[in-house]
Design an enzyme around this catalytic site. Sequence first.
Site, PDB file in Angstrom:
ATOM      1  N   GLY A 221       0.801  -1.205   0.000  1.00 63.23           N
ATOM      2  CA  GLY A 221       0.000   0.000   0.000  1.00 63.23           C
ATOM      3  C   GLY A 221       0.837   1.259   0.000  1.00 63.23           C
ATOM      4  CG  ASP A 222       3.733   4.233   1.213  1.00 60.02           C
ATOM      5  OD1 ASP A 222       4.380   4.717   0.273  1.00 60.02           O
ATOM      6  OD2 ASP A 222       3.322   4.896   2.174  1.00 60.02           O
ATOM      7  CG  ASP A 223       7.422   4.501  -1.574  1.00 53.41           C
ATOM      8  OD1 ASP A 223       6.772   4.810  -2.595  1.00 53.41           O
ATOM      9  OD2 ASP A 223       7.803   5.337  -0.732  1.00 53.41           O
TER      10      ASP A 223
ATOM     11  CB  SER B 293       3.195  -0.229  -5.024  1.00 58.50           C
ATOM     12  OG  SER B 293       2.794   0.754  -4.089  1.00 58.50           O
TER      13      SER B 293
END
Length: 473
Positions: A256-258, A289
């Site tokens: 949900g991010d990098d 992502s």
Amino acid sequence: MSPRSPLRNAALVCNVAIWLLILICREGRLVKAQSTVSYKGWNCRKHSAFVTEYGAKGDGKTLNTKAFESAIQNLSKFAADGGAQLIVPPGKWLTGSISLISHFTLYLHKDAVLLASQDQKDFPMLTPLPSYGKGSDAPAGRYQSLIFGTNLTDVVVTGANGTLDGQGEPWWTKYRAKQINESRPNLIEFVYSNQVQISDITLLNSPNWNVHPTYCKDVIISGLTILAPTHSANTDGIDPDSCTNVKIENNYIVSGDDCIAIKSGLDEYGITFNMPTTNVIIRNLTCFSPTSATIALGSEMSGGISNVRAEDITAINTESAVRIKSSAGRGAFVKDIYVRRVTMKTMKYVFWMTGYYSSHADTGFDPKALPAIDNINYRDMTAENVTMPGYLEGIAGDTYKGICMSNVTIGLASVPNKMLWNCTNVEGVTSRVTPQPCALLKEDAKVTDCKFPEDKLPIDQVVLKVCAAPVLA
């Protein structure tokens, strides 16, 4: 009696049979292991124990934090005598935060699942990291990670693809509702440690970042499967932070991010702490992502980031490939970055840099502390279904320099952005890049290929030992 008498031979055979069962006894409890499985580690361990020997129950309901603590405390006496390994057999083992020790291996067998407690009381509170001056979520302290250690040497978390399940949904909900005043726990964090290895396990649903080595040296992170819903809050995959000599290879990340975020402290705190992340290898990474980067450099980069080598990367349905994030107030540098052999499918951007990433630790940052971005190299990249090839935005009065792109082919989405390249306050050269880049990145026929060092970094020359872990009968 003759040394070779039949009676003596029979006794020897009996003893060998007993030892082949690998009988392990702790505190009056006998555990039988009829075989072993192999794994690779910094060092093999002379002593072994199963967490069940300390009363742990793999029923998914019993809280086993005290059992893990008791096991680790008992095994700590072997640190100077060949080290120890704690074996987690198949089952679901509910636990709060666990602190590891030096010369130690935590081994998760296949079908072993460590379930993170969803009770905040099971995670001790820590002060903010000195290079941040605050938590990643909030100005107050931070919850200790599920697997944690500080000032360690030779620590290994590995397994036969056993699982850490952070059960992070309640944490994400509370974070978004602003119902917690401290930073959420990560799944794995080691601080001020060296010879750190995290390998061959699955990480699920982290409350926050998944893997966060901080102020560490000689780190190997390999063979991880990291999975979190793409809507989850800040579930970065792997975040080396003010670390030296790091190898990250053969990892699969849905985040949900990098997927990978290289960091080194924030604003005036990171500048004062002054510990860069340097000598990093990223190899054989697959990333999904949709809202973030395959590899992010920053935005917390105030100790500096240098000599990062990334190769053989696959990004699918991901916002950007390599993203450089900084701002006035960060200071320090991002330099000597080398990227090659990247394959991308369905991307918002391929190239993305920004000098206006405006989050700050507090109001005490120096707006005149400008980051130096230089010697950024990309080569041998292909992409399909891309909305915008490049958004490159340096800082007025602080040009991002030394950008090189070569042998890059970008296929556009059916409805691409009207402006394919948006470039301000950057300079560099390109060769064989399509679509044609912006004028600030000048076509240079003399550029055959952008640089990628061919020497081997010390961490890439480390040969891990082949070790054995017992299997319960």
